[in-house]
Design a protein around this motif. Structure first.
Motif, mmCIF file in Angstrom:
data_model
loop_
_atom_site.group_PDB
_atom_site.id
_atom_site.type_symbol
_atom_site.label_atom_id
_atom_site.label_comp_id
_atom_site.label_asym_id
_atom_site.label_seq_id
_atom_site.Cartn_x
_atom_site.Cartn_y
_atom_site.Cartn_z
ATOM 1 N N ALA A 15 -37.244 -49.790 -11.628
ATOM 2 C CA ALA A 15 -36.559 -50.841 -10.724
ATOM 3 C C ALA A 15 -37.034 -51.807 -10.132
ATOM 4 C CB ALA A 15 -35.969 -49.988 -9.295
ATOM 5 N N ARG A 16 -38.423 -51.732 -10.070
ATOM 6 C CA ARG A 16 -39.352 -53.093 -9.345
ATOM 7 C C ARG A 16 -40.115 -53.657 -10.542
ATOM 8 N NH1 ARG A 16 -41.659 -48.885 -4.475
ATOM 9 N NH2 ARG A 16 -39.901 -48.105 -3.953
ATOM 10 N N PRO A 17 -40.572 -54.741 -10.180
ATOM 11 C CA PRO A 17 -41.559 -55.495 -11.284
ATOM 12 C C PRO A 17 -42.750 -54.877 -11.289
ATOM 13 C CG PRO A 17 -40.414 -57.092 -9.749
ATOM 14 C CD PRO A 17 -39.958 -55.539 -9.103
ATOM 15 N N GLU A 18 -43.310 -54.104 -10.113
ATOM 16 C CA GLU A 18 -44.496 -53.547 -10.180
ATOM 17 C C GLU A 18 -44.451 -52.234 -10.930
ATOM 18 O OE1 GLU A 18 -42.800 -52.719 -5.856
ATOM 19 O OE2 GLU A 18 -42.891 -54.391 -7.510
ATOM 20 N N ASP A 19 -43.264 -51.427 -11.315
ATOM 21 C CA ASP A 19 -43.094 -50.280 -11.614
ATOM 22 C C ASP A 19 -43.619 -50.064 -13.149
ATOM 23 O OD1 ASP A 19 -41.674 -49.328 -9.677
ATOM 24 O OD2 ASP A 19 -39.798 -49.136 -10.435
ATOM 25 N N THR A 20 -44.704 -49.179 -13.439
ATOM 26 C CA THR A 20 -45.362 -49.200 -14.509
ATOM 27 C C THR A 20 -45.243 -48.009 -15.525
ATOM 28 O OG1 THR A 20 -47.128 -50.678 -13.539
ATOM 29 C CG2 THR A 20 -47.947 -49.607 -15.479
ATOM 30 N N LEU A 21 -45.107 -48.100 -16.831
ATOM 31 C CA LEU A 21 -44.858 -47.196 -17.740
ATOM 32 C C LEU A 21 -46.323 -46.907 -18.493
ATOM 33 C CD1 LEU A 21 -43.162 -44.830 -19.233
ATOM 34 C CD2 LEU A 21 -43.090 -46.607 -20.968
ATOM 35 N N LEU A 22 -46.895 -45.630 -18.150
ATOM 36 C CA LEU A 22 -48.138 -45.190 -18.751
ATOM 37 C C LEU A 22 -47.659 -44.751 -20.280
ATOM 38 C CD1 LEU A 22 -48.472 -44.489 -15.408
ATOM 39 C CD2 LEU A 22 -50.784 -44.611 -16.504
ATOM 40 N N VAL A 23 -48.467 -44.883 -20.980
ATOM 41 C CA VAL A 23 -48.141 -44.329 -22.662
ATOM 42 C C VAL A 23 -49.476 -43.869 -23.232
ATOM 43 C CG1 VAL A 23 -46.086 -45.977 -22.905
ATOM 44 C CG2 VAL A 23 -48.355 -46.774 -23.685
ATOM 45 N N SER A 24 -49.461 -42.846 -23.830
ATOM 46 C CA SER A 24 -50.460 -42.348 -24.634
ATOM 47 C C SER A 24 -50.583 -43.536 -25.503
ATOM 48 C CB SER A 24 -50.180 -40.988 -25.348
ATOM 49 O OG SER A 24 -51.010 -40.644 -26.000
ATOM 50 N N SER A 25 -51.854 -43.647 -25.965
ATOM 51 C CA SER A 25 -52.559 -44.897 -26.969
ATOM 52 C C SER A 25 -53.145 -44.214 -27.748
ATOM 53 C CB SER A 25 -53.118 -46.119 -26.153
ATOM 54 O OG SER A 25 -53.370 -47.261 -27.222
ATOM 55 N N PRO A 26 -53.087 -44.176 -29.148
ATOM 56 C CA PRO A 26 -51.873 -44.976 -29.865
ATOM 57 C C PRO A 26 -50.438 -44.439 -29.478
ATOM 58 C CG PRO A 26 -52.937 -43.447 -31.358
ATOM 59 C CD PRO A 26 -53.701 -43.466 -30.292
ATOM 60 N N CYS A 27 -49.494 -45.235 -29.407
ATOM 61 C CA CYS A 27 -48.258 -44.820 -29.056
ATOM 62 C C CYS A 27 -47.112 -45.184 -30.166
ATOM 63 C CB CYS A 27 -47.842 -45.294 -27.659
ATOM 64 S SG CYS A 27 -46.537 -44.884 -26.915
ATOM 65 N N ALA A 40 -54.318 -49.273 -7.603
ATOM 66 C CA ALA A 40 -55.347 -50.265 -7.136
ATOM 67 C C ALA A 40 -55.138 -51.738 -7.484
ATOM 68 C CB ALA A 40 -56.782 -49.824 -7.645
ATOM 69 N N ALA A 41 -54.510 -52.051 -8.585
ATOM 70 C CA ALA A 41 -53.988 -53.248 -9.213
ATOM 71 C C ALA A 41 -52.551 -53.715 -8.693
ATOM 72 C CB ALA A 41 -54.194 -53.407 -10.722
ATOM 73 N N GLY A 42 -52.146 -52.945 -7.437
ATOM 74 C CA GLY A 42 -50.653 -53.388 -7.220
ATOM 75 C C GLY A 42 -49.558 -52.845 -7.992
ATOM 76 N N GLY A 43 -49.894 -52.107 -9.112
ATOM 77 C CA GLY A 43 -48.508 -51.595 -9.644
ATOM 78 C C GLY A 43 -48.118 -50.376 -9.228
ATOM 79 N N ARG A 44 -47.147 -49.844 -9.388
ATOM 80 C CA ARG A 44 -46.479 -48.432 -9.087
ATOM 81 C C ARG A 44 -46.249 -47.611 -10.519
ATOM 82 N NH1 ARG A 44 -40.327 -46.921 -7.892
ATOM 83 N NH2 ARG A 44 -40.601 -44.963 -6.687
ATOM 84 N N PRO A 45 -47.371 -46.458 -10.640
ATOM 85 C CA PRO A 45 -47.059 -45.710 -11.744
ATOM 86 C C PRO A 45 -45.950 -44.813 -11.787
ATOM 87 C CG PRO A 45 -49.177 -45.469 -10.755
ATOM 88 C CD PRO A 45 -48.436 -46.250 -9.668
ATOM 89 N N ARG A 46 -44.965 -45.174 -12.665
ATOM 90 C CA ARG A 46 -43.696 -44.710 -12.277
ATOM 91 C C ARG A 46 -43.722 -43.113 -13.277
ATOM 92 N NH1 ARG A 46 -39.767 -42.871 -9.346
ATOM 93 N NH2 ARG A 46 -37.711 -43.746 -9.711
ATOM 94 N N ALA A 47 -43.999 -43.533 -14.754
ATOM 95 C CA ALA A 47 -43.671 -42.393 -15.320
ATOM 96 C C ALA A 47 -44.878 -42.482 -16.607
ATOM 97 C CB ALA A 47 -42.223 -42.427 -16.015
ATOM 98 N N LEU A 48 -45.026 -41.267 -17.323
ATOM 99 C CA LEU A 48 -45.624 -41.249 -18.412
ATOM 100 C C LEU A 48 -44.940 -40.916 -19.634
ATOM 101 C CD1 LEU A 48 -48.714 -40.866 -20.029
ATOM 102 C CD2 LEU A 48 -48.468 -38.608 -19.423
ATOM 103 N N TYR A 49 -45.122 -41.745 -20.815
ATOM 104 C CA TYR A 49 -44.487 -41.078 -22.074
ATOM 105 C C TYR A 49 -45.576 -40.503 -22.908
ATOM 106 C CZ TYR A 49 -42.548 -41.233 -26.919
ATOM 107 O OH TYR A 49 -42.126 -41.189 -28.060
ATOM 108 N N VAL A 50 -45.174 -39.208 -23.404
ATOM 109 C CA VAL A 50 -45.874 -38.414 -24.238
ATOM 110 C C VAL A 50 -45.217 -37.877 -25.271
ATOM 111 C CG1 VAL A 50 -46.032 -36.625 -22.512
ATOM 112 C CG2 VAL A 50 -48.056 -36.840 -23.959
ATOM 113 N N VAL A 51 -45.907 -37.548 -26.137
ATOM 114 C CA VAL A 51 -45.425 -36.407 -27.545
ATOM 115 C C VAL A 51 -46.273 -35.263 -27.464
ATOM 116 C CG1 VAL A 51 -44.677 -36.368 -30.012
ATOM 117 C CG2 VAL A 51 -44.407 -38.358 -28.982
ATOM 118 N N PRO A 52 -46.389 -34.092 -26.771
ATOM 119 C CA PRO A 52 -47.184 -33.498 -26.879
ATOM 120 C C PRO A 52 -47.542 -32.563 -28.014
ATOM 121 C CG PRO A 52 -45.375 -32.720 -25.684
ATOM 122 C CD PRO A 52 -45.184 -33.964 -26.226
ATOM 123 N N ASP A 53 -46.604 -32.566 -29.049
ATOM 124 C CA ASP A 53 -46.790 -31.788 -30.028
ATOM 125 C C ASP A 53 -46.826 -32.676 -31.389
ATOM 126 O OD1 ASP A 53 -46.996 -28.927 -29.449
ATOM 127 O OD2 ASP A 53 -44.964 -29.404 -28.385
#
Length: 446
Positions: free
Chosen positions: A138-150, A189-202
């Protein structure tokens, strides 16, 4: 009076710079380029697409599944013919008409126990990603963390929605929970809001990596500790090559941290374009009113696809009814097929590149415990130029791994998918690939 172009005049073009910035992002070009190469070299053996095998598909099955679903409505649920007609021919419920069957199947196959109302049936898993991202960020600072490679589908969707992305480097066992914790804190610390992590566990796309049970438990612990949601994508979990299936993150979830994204593209039929998201998180409104996140996703869906095809859902519904809502059992032949294919691919790589030859050339690969994909390390840049040469001169296609990294990487890696090939084609294809790698490596040394 309508707009008229003067005779001989060229219609005014749109400036790409005036269109959404995501349209110039390389992530959005990756799939189109690959499809274009595949179409130009139809005779090449292709390890590029991650699509399922068509070996078990029969056109007559579609009519049978529709009939089974119709009979389920009439005989098991006692619906009159008019109500059945409306169910199949009209727009239908925004969140889907087979949500109850999906919930039963998840309970039987995965030990995921959620109310049917928590299931949103979507037009493929890609829509499930879009709905979820639009609702949560919802906010500009909301951040999606992704497993890399993704997987590029999630990063591309995030780009379209102007969502900030932060990669979490993946190891041989998938994303490292401690690396995730560090990324969460660095984002804040950089001003972002970690909102969610996307992951494929299997058996992740593209790496083939899988998380241990201990890593899954630690990931959930961190999510609760850091107020982080997890977007779990699980298209390949059935297709185990070695060992036994591990519990999904959602099955282990005790704090409703996990939104479980699924699809019937790999376990049933991709042409139906039916996916889903489990969104059983509680949402509290400004006046204290309570609802499920699934209800909020319904609002987004009503403004996008309106509802998922009733016919497509009915086909999948009939398949689920016919299988007793035990899709893992129904996939026994497919599981055996994909296991054999991955074993064949690994065996052929070993045959063409025994240990001494691997060391001499600087070639290696991982050995996933299941799924469709593995990654080969090569001693040259495995980019679009190399892919063109591989297709044209050697008749074999693969996918550059660099397309899957947000933070750079994968330049000397390529992804192989063996899901859509017959064993004989895998053997022939690896022979062609070995010839290409050998010649390309020799030229890289000069």
């Amino acid at each position: 009076m309508g707009y008229v172009t003067a005779p001989g005049a060229r219609p005014r073009a749109l400036a790409l710079g005036d269109l959404h910035a995501s349209l110039t992002d390389p992530v959005l070009d990756a799939m189109n380029f690959l499809n274009e190469v595949v179409s130009r070299f139809p005779e090449a053996i292709s390890f590029a697409p991650g699509r399922p095998s068509e070996g078990a598909f029969e056109p007559d099955d579609l009519a049978r599944y529709l009939r089974v679903y119709t009979e389920h409505l009439e005989r098991e649920l006692g619906w009159p013919r008019d109500r059945v007609r409306t169910q199949l021919f009209q727009y239908g419920r925004t969140n889907g008409i087979i949500h109850d069957l999906i919930a039963r199947s998840l309970a039987n196959d995965e030990g995921i126990h959620v109310p049917a109302e928590a299931v949103v049936v979507t037009t493929g898993c890609q829509e499930a990603m879009l709905l979820t991202l639009r609702a949560l960020f919802a906010r500009p600072e909301d951040t999606l963390l992704v497993s890399s490679p993704c997987y590029v589908g999630i990063t591309g969707a995030a780009r379209l929605l102007d969502i900030a992305l932060r990669p979490v480097r993946e190891g041989t066992g998938g994303p490292d929970p401690e690396a995730l914790l560090a990324a969460v804190r660095e984002t804040r610390a950089a001003g972002g809001r970690p909102r969610a992590l996307y992951v494929v566990p299997d058996f992740a796309n593209p790496s083939g990596a899988s998380m241990t049970v201990a890593a899954r438990e630690r990931l959930l612990e961190i999510a609760s500790q850091e107020d982080l949601l997890i977007l779990e994508d699980d298209p390949y979990g059935f297709f185990v090559r070695a060992g036994t299936a591990k519990p999904t993150l959602k099955a282990l979830d005790r704090d409703r941290r996990v939104l479980h994204l699924g699809s019937f593209a790999k376990t049933a039929l991709p042409g139906a374009r039916v996916g889903y998201v489990i969104a059983d998180q509680e949402v509290i409104g400004p006046a204290g009113e309570r609802s499920l996140l699934a209800d909020q996703l319904s609002k987004v869906k009503s403004m996008t696809t309106v509802n998922t095809s009733a016919v497509g859902q009915a086909v999948i519904g009939g398949l689920l009814v016919e299988s007793g809502c035990r899709l893992r059992d129904a996939n026994a032949e497919a599981i055996a097929f994909y296991r054999a294919n991955l074993n064949t691919l690994l065996g052929e790589l070993e045959r063409h590149f025994p240990a001494a030859r691997r060391r001499a050339l600087g070639v290696g690969w991982n050995e996933p415990d299941g799924g469709f994909f593995l990654v080969v390390d090569v001693p040259f840049v495995a980019g679009t130029k190399a892919l063109e040469r591989s297709a044209q001169d050697f008749g074999v296609l693969w996918t550059p791994m660099s397309d899957f990294y947000l933070d750079g990487g994968g330049d000397t890696q390529l992804r192989l998918s063996c899901s859509a090939l017959a064993p004989g084609s895998i053997a022939e294809g690896v022979g062609r690939l070995a010839a290409f790698i050998t010649e390309q490596a020799a030229e890289a040394d000069t």
